[in-house]
Design an enzyme around this catalytic site. Structure first.
Site, short mmCIF file in Angstrom:
data_model
loop_
_atom_site.label_atom_id
_atom_site.label_comp_id
_atom_site.label_asym_id
_atom_site.label_seq_id
_atom_site.Cartn_x
_atom_site.Cartn_y
_atom_site.Cartn_z
N TRP A 100 -5.72 -1.95 1.56
CA TRP A 100 -5.20 -0.60 1.34
C TRP A 100 -5.69 -0.03 0.02
O TRP A 100 -6.07 1.15 -0.06
CB TRP A 100 -3.67 -0.57 1.41
CG TRP A 100 -3.16 -0.92 2.77
CD1 TRP A 100 -2.33 -1.95 3.09
CD2 TRP A 100 -3.47 -0.27 4.02
NE1 TRP A 100 -2.10 -1.97 4.44
CE2 TRP A 100 -2.78 -0.97 5.03
CE3 TRP A 100 -4.26 0.82 4.37
CZ2 TRP A 100 -2.86 -0.59 6.39
CZ3 TRP A 100 -4.35 1.19 5.70
CH2 TRP A 100 -3.66 0.49 6.69
N ASP A 167 0.77 3.67 -4.20
CA ASP A 167 0.98 3.65 -2.76
C ASP A 167 2.15 2.70 -2.53
O ASP A 167 2.04 1.50 -2.75
CB ASP A 167 -0.29 3.14 -2.08
CG ASP A 167 -0.14 2.96 -0.57
OD1 ASP A 167 0.96 3.22 -0.04
OD2 ASP A 167 -1.12 2.54 0.07
N LYS A 191 6.94 2.47 7.77
CA LYS A 191 7.22 1.08 7.41
C LYS A 191 8.71 0.88 7.12
O LYS A 191 9.29 -0.12 7.49
CB LYS A 191 6.40 0.65 6.19
CG LYS A 191 4.91 0.90 6.30
CD LYS A 191 4.20 -0.13 7.16
CE LYS A 191 2.82 0.30 7.61
NZ LYS A 191 1.87 0.62 6.57
#
Ligand SMILES: *Cc1c(COP(=O)(O)O)cnc(C)c1O
Length: 355
Positions: A100, A167, A191
């Protein structure tokens, strides 16, 4: 049988949230209309948006005079480029803790120089780099608080002289950290907050206005802030369902209450990984995530046998990401203790029949 949902994302939401959001599709709060058929400019939806925005700040203990809350579209992946187009003037620093972070780096490179301040690539990202030095002036530092794929998590955040961007897709609202250390953070809802379709962005607006380039309206934080997250039609269902989850968090003792439960759940699963002779943990112990526990079978053990046991016991979504292999138990806020207990039982059974 309702399954035990260990999926990494989209992932488990509280049962009451699923029920109430389902009802809202038929009819929202006895108004005689469905949530998805009313104007986003209606007083009903404006009140949903306002409550969601203020609840985010309340739960994270942030001041509404300093921080703004947006519910945008395009996923966390859109924020990789949106943060850079708005904030990267000359040079940005990144801490690379895996896929990511790498994707965020790749997007930022389109807008300026990127330096990798630290990386854990040398060990397939099984740890969080520490004690790094920043020697050049940077516009901001970007990091991924929890790496969903590798199961690593930052436990502390040093105070930097530069804006700090994060993030937080897979650990927002899971633990009580000082969110005011961050100038901008974002999280795809799917999530730990709601269904896919919206991305939460929390931003201090005084970091804006420092780049010269022209920014397309849809990518301009300032425009979204000025329009109170209603520059265009917001993803109404995803925002409403996120609001229901935020209310659920509040009624469960807020972030402090949720964190207690999360720590307990993580401790249970890691204790079993360490005790059980059929498995081994993937990440360095001190950097273990309380949201995604990654582990492997010890060499020579029969994967199919374990998968079959999982299936028979209603365990779903345990397969590790293709870049790591093995297993990953995602144990987000809404996962009940009962599911952890079932997984531990299955791991014990497997040990017994395998060793
Ligand atoms: C899932 C995830 C993403 C990607 O989110 P999208 O909403 O699919 O773009 C980014 N970062 C982290 C840490 C994630 O877990």
């Amino acid at each position: 049988m309702k399954k035990h949902n260990f999926s990494a994302g989209p992932s488990i939401l509280p049962k009451s949230v699923i029920e109430q959001s389902s009802k809202s599709i038929e009819e929202l709060d006895s108004i005689g209309l469905s949530l998805i058929e009313i104007s986003h400019r209606s007083k009903e939806f404006i009140s949903i948006m306002n409550e969601a925005q203020s609840l985010v700040l309340k739960l994270l203990k942030l001041d509404s005079k300093i921080y703004k809350v947006l519910f945008l579209q395009g996923g966390a992946s859109m924020q990789f480029l949106m943060s850079a187009i708005n904030l990267l003037d000359k040079r940005a620093g990144f801490i690379n803790t895996g896929s990511w972070s790498q994707k965020a780096i790749n997007e930022a490179r389109l807008f300026g120089e990127v330096i990798e301040i630290a990386s854990s690539k040398d060990k397939n990202y099984n740890y969080i780099p520490k004690n790094f030095k920043i020697t050049k002036k940077i516009d901001y530092l970007h990091l991924t608080t929890n790496n969903t794929i590798f199961g690593t998590q930052f436990k502390t955040f040093p105070k930097f002289d530069f804006p700090l961007i994060a993030d937080m897709s897979s650990d927002i609202f899971s633990r009580n950290i000082d969110y005011s250390k961050f100038d901008l953070f974002y999280a795809g809802a799917q999530k730990n907050m709601g269904p896919a379709g919206t991305t939460l962005v929390v931003i201090k607006d005084d970091i804006l206005g420092k780049v010269n380039r022209k920014i397309p309206s849809m990518l301009d934080y300032k425009i979204h802030i000025d329009k109170e997250s209603m520059f265009n039609t917001p993803p109404v269902f995803a925002v409403y369902t996120s609001l229901l989850t935020l209310r659920w968090i509040e009624s469960n003792g807020g972030i402090v209450g949720i964190e207690k439960q999360n720590n307990k759940k993580a401790e249970m699963i890691y204790n079993e990984i360490d005790r059980n002779n059929a498995f081994e943990g993937f990440t360095k112990e001190e950097d273990r995530s309380i949201m995604n526990a990654t582990f492997n079978l010890k060499d020579g053990l029969n994967e199919e046998k374990f998968n079959k046991l999982c299936e028979e016991n209603g365990i779903s979504g345990l397969k590790g990401h293709r870049s790591v292999g093995g297993y990953r138990a995602s144990i987000y806020n809404a996962l009940p203790f009962e599911s952890i207990e079932v997984l531990i039982d299955v791991m014990k059974k497997f040990e017994k029949i395998s060793l």
